[in-house]
Write a protein that holds these residues in place. Structure first.
Motif, PDB file in Angstrom:
ATOM      1  N   SER A   1      27.732  39.470  35.621  1.00 32.37           N
ATOM      2  CA  SER A   1      27.731  38.736  36.893  1.00 32.37           C
ATOM      3  C   SER A   1      28.658  39.420  37.886  1.00 32.37           C
ATOM      4  O   SER A   1      28.404  39.434  39.086  1.00 32.37           O
TER       5      SER A   1
ATOM      6  N   GLU B   1      38.233  37.168  42.774  1.00 23.31           N
ATOM      7  CA  GLU B   1      36.971  37.406  42.074  1.00 23.31           C
ATOM      8  C   GLU B   1      35.765  37.142  42.976  1.00 23.31           C
ATOM      9  O   GLU B   1      34.641  37.476  42.651  1.00 23.31           O
TER      10      GLU B   1
ATOM     11  N   GLU C   1      22.832  32.050  44.083  1.00 27.53           N
ATOM     12  CA  GLU C   1      23.612  33.222  43.703  1.00 27.53           C
ATOM     13  C   GLU C   1      25.095  32.953  43.871  1.00 27.53           C
ATOM     14  O   GLU C   1      25.914  33.262  43.001  1.00 27.53           O
TER      15      GLU C   1
ATOM     16  N   ALA D   1      31.048  32.139  37.497  1.00 23.61           N
ATOM     17  CA  ALA D   1      31.521  33.292  36.734  1.00 23.61           C
ATOM     18  C   ALA D   1      32.995  33.543  37.008  1.00 23.61           C
ATOM     19  O   ALA D   1      33.778  33.801  36.093  1.00 23.61           O
TER      20      ALA D   1
ATOM     21  N   GLU E   1      29.898  37.854  31.636  1.00 24.34           N
ATOM     22  CA  GLU E   1      30.901  37.921  32.700  1.00 24.34           C
ATOM     23  C   GLU E   1      30.825  39.243  33.439  1.00 24.34           C
ATOM     24  O   GLU E   1      30.732  39.294  34.659  1.00 24.34           O
TER      25      GLU E   1
ATOM     26  N   GLY F   1      60.801  36.059  38.491  1.00 21.51           N
ATOM     27  CA  GLY F   1      59.517  35.964  39.185  1.00 21.51           C
ATOM     28  C   GLY F   1      59.380  34.778  40.112  1.00 21.51           C
ATOM     29  O   GLY F   1      58.482  33.987  39.985  1.00 21.51           O
TER      30      GLY F   1
ATOM     31  N   ALA G   1      27.352  40.779  41.373  1.00 18.84           N
ATOM     32  CA  ALA G   1      27.963  40.326  42.626  1.00 18.84           C
ATOM     33  C   ALA G   1      28.314  41.530  43.495  1.00 18.84           C
ATOM     34  O   ALA G   1      28.106  41.536  44.702  1.00 18.84           O
TER      35      ALA G   1
ATOM     36  N   THR H   1      54.620  29.110  40.279  1.00 18.64           N
ATOM     37  CA  THR H   1      54.281  30.476  40.661  1.00 18.64           C
ATOM     38  C   THR H   1      53.103  30.989  39.843  1.00 18.64           C
ATOM     39  O   THR H   1      52.154  31.558  40.367  1.00 18.64           O
TER      40      THR H   1
ATOM     41  N   PRO I   1      59.072  34.802  43.750  1.00 20.97           N
ATOM     42  CA  PRO I   1      59.006  35.566  44.999  1.00 20.97           C
ATOM     43  C   PRO I   1      59.205  34.689  46.231  1.00 20.97           C
ATOM     44  O   PRO I   1      59.699  35.158  47.239  1.00 20.97           O
ATOM     45  N   LEU I   2      58.839  33.467  46.141  1.00 16.50           N
ATOM     46  CA  LEU I   2      58.916  32.612  47.316  1.00 16.50           C
ATOM     47  C   LEU I   2      60.358  32.458  47.783  1.00 16.50           C
ATOM     48  O   LEU I   2      60.637  32.421  48.969  1.00 16.50           O
TER      49      LEU I   2
ATOM     50  N   ARG J   1      36.791  39.503  50.376  1.00 17.93           N
ATOM     51  CA  ARG J   1      37.169  40.875  50.728  1.00 17.93           C
ATOM     52  C   ARG J   1      37.045  41.112  52.224  1.00 17.93           C
ATOM     53  O   ARG J   1      36.058  40.835  52.829  1.00 17.93           O
TER      54      ARG J   1
ATOM     55  N   ILE K   1      28.127  33.026  41.113  1.00 20.84           N
ATOM     56  CA  ILE K   1      29.317  33.862  41.299  1.00 20.84           C
ATOM     57  C   ILE K   1      30.575  33.024  41.128  1.00 20.84           C
ATOM     58  O   ILE K   1      31.522  33.418  40.452  1.00 20.84           O
TER      59      ILE K   1
ATOM     60  N   LEU L   1      25.167  42.926  44.970  1.00 17.08           N
ATOM     61  CA  LEU L   1      24.641  42.050  46.017  1.00 17.08           C
ATOM     62  C   LEU L   1      25.417  42.268  47.312  1.00 17.08           C
ATOM     63  O   LEU L   1      24.861  42.337  48.403  1.00 17.08           O
ATOM     64  N   GLN L   2      26.721  42.397  47.131  1.00 20.55           N
ATOM     65  CA  GLN L   2      27.597  42.610  48.281  1.00 20.55           C
ATOM     66  C   GLN L   2      27.224  43.887  49.018  1.00 20.55           C
ATOM     67  O   GLN L   2      27.169  43.930  50.238  1.00 20.55           O
TER      68      GLN L   2
ATOM     69  N   LYS M   1      35.027  30.973  35.182  1.00 19.00           N
ATOM     70  CA  LYS M   1      35.057  31.240  33.742  1.00 19.00           C
ATOM     71  C   LYS M   1      36.030  32.357  33.428  1.00 19.00           C
ATOM     72  O   LYS M   1      36.736  32.333  32.429  1.00 19.00           O
ATOM     73  N   ARG M   2      36.023  33.370  34.292  1.00 20.52           N
ATOM     74  CA  ARG M   2      36.840  34.544  34.010  1.00 20.52           C
ATOM     75  C   ARG M   2      38.319  34.278  34.210  1.00 20.52           C
ATOM     76  O   ARG M   2      39.157  34.896  33.574  1.00 20.52           O
TER      77      ARG M   2
ATOM     78  N   PRO N   1      33.591  37.777  46.041  1.00 17.16           N
ATOM     79  CA  PRO N   1      33.326  38.884  46.976  1.00 17.16           C
ATOM     80  C   PRO N   1      33.584  38.522  48.439  1.00 17.16           C
ATOM     81  O   PRO N   1      34.077  39.345  49.202  1.00 17.16           O
TER      82      PRO N   1
END
Lengths: 226, 226
Positions: free
Chosen positions: A108, B221, B133, B140, A105, A176, A112, B209, A178-179, B226, B137, A115-116, B143-144, B223
């Motif tokens: 990767s 997660e 790739e 991964a 994990e 919790g 990533a 929520t 927030p909405l 962003r 990503i 790669l970015q 999975k995370r 990229p």
DNA sequence: ATCAGTTCACAGCGTTCA
DNA sequence: TGAACGCTGTGAACTGAT
């Protein structure tokens, strides 16, 4: 630990060790697994490049080797490739730590990210010099006109602090959700506050004017607007 | 897969020779069995392709040759095919190791694995490296962030266990109907419980929520977001 | 500088086929 | 049978983050 020998030139804590390449690198750096020349600590154990790579590959692939003999094969530089089972066992015996191997994990994730960065670096290469120039002009104009500290807004503070009974009302900290908090309960708005809201209209007008001026300033910085 | 190594006194250049281009490529690489040009170590012995193949085939097939003469035929490049018995004996004499030949079991295992990979590789052949790739990503990231054990949902269990009186009528435990076991006997469910259904709305809100937060986590997660 | 991961040429295993 | 080839583990030399 043992006291460093007199011949030891780069004792720990040495000031500038001006990189002594010619110094007889004493063979204190010996792989704890196979006895080959070690290149440093790997997974917590002084070891060579070979055992380092072997350990990482073995753990990562999660393989399970089986020794064809008595599981006590000697591990030396010359024989280390003969029995993977015993080599891996020796790695563990001398204290190599599985948990220092990055998980698939984490890998990767790292890949990533790289790669970015590669892409981000390769992208501007596709831009023409003209486009690059325009970008830097825009950035410069923004930097010059944007009041990042908002210090100019100090002049536009209302004379009287007005507390808007919004989400910061004395309500119990909800579990919790927030909405729901986006719409403040109307019960807390009473008639007394409303007149003051209208009295602030001139203030908002001033503020708007200022902000528009800022935008114009920004636009003026851009040659294309001429 | 174990790889054989040169005999234990690690001869110079036993490992990767540190690139010695000027060294006269002396024909030190001579087959220890027949004297032909060797192509490297095979089954622990510097040998040629011919003796390598011969040894493997002989061992694998488990044949037993018989020398028609005095079992002392000379083995040279030209004559090596004359007497299989003496050739195999020579192979063993110079130290070729049977145990370095993969067992039929290991072989079939390897073949199956390879076939599987071929098929798997033929499928996504239409994808570019970039797409591949991206796929890894996404996998991964999933999975995370995906709580496959649902352990996090433990925190969102309703305080009171609510049983929804559904289609399961007050019938005796039917033979072999495991689904029925999910709902406790209806005798314990009376009308008083129904109003509680509405009281669980906040609970569902919390749950929603949480799930939305999970989705956001997943998105973060990736990229490209962003 | 150290120590993670990464790269890549090579060694040596099996496989293919003329 | 054996030259040529495919595949995988190996490790010296690298990149990159701290």
């Amino acid at each position: 630990m043992s006291v460093s020998s007199p011949s030891e030139p780069d004792s720990p804590g040495a000031q500038h060790s001006p990189h002594v390449p010619d110094v007889p690198e004493e063979e204190l750096k010996v792989c704890a697994v196979c006895g080959d020349r070690a290149t440093g600590y790997h997974f917590h154990v002084m070891s060579c490049e070979g055992c380092k790579g072997f350990f990482r590959r073995s753990i990562l692939k999660g393989v399970h080797f089986t020794c064809p003999l008595a599981r006590s094969c000697p591990i030396t530089k010359a024989k280390r490739r003969q029995c993977q089972a015993c080599r891996l066992q020796k790695c563990l015996d001398v204290g190599m730590r599985k948990d220092m191997i990055m998980s698939e994990e984490a890998l990767s994730q790292r890949r990533a990210l790289r790669l970015q960065r590669r892409l981000a670096q390769a992208r501007p290469a596709g831009l023409t010099a003209e486009q690059q120039e325009l970008i830097s002009i825009l950035i410069a104009a923004h930097k010059r006109t944007f009041d990042s500290s908002f210090s100019q807004f100090q002049h536009y503070q209302p004379a009287v602090r007005l507390c808007i009974p919004g989400p910061c009302s004395p309500s119990p900290p909800g579990p919790g959700v927030p909405l729901a908090s986006l719409s403040p309960p109307l019960e807390y708005l009473d008639e007394d506050v409303l007149p003051d809201v209208f009295s602030m209209l001139p203030h908002f007008a001033d503020l708007s004017t200022f902000m528009i001026q800022q935008v114009i300033k920004f636009a003026k910085e851009i040659p294309a607007f001429r």
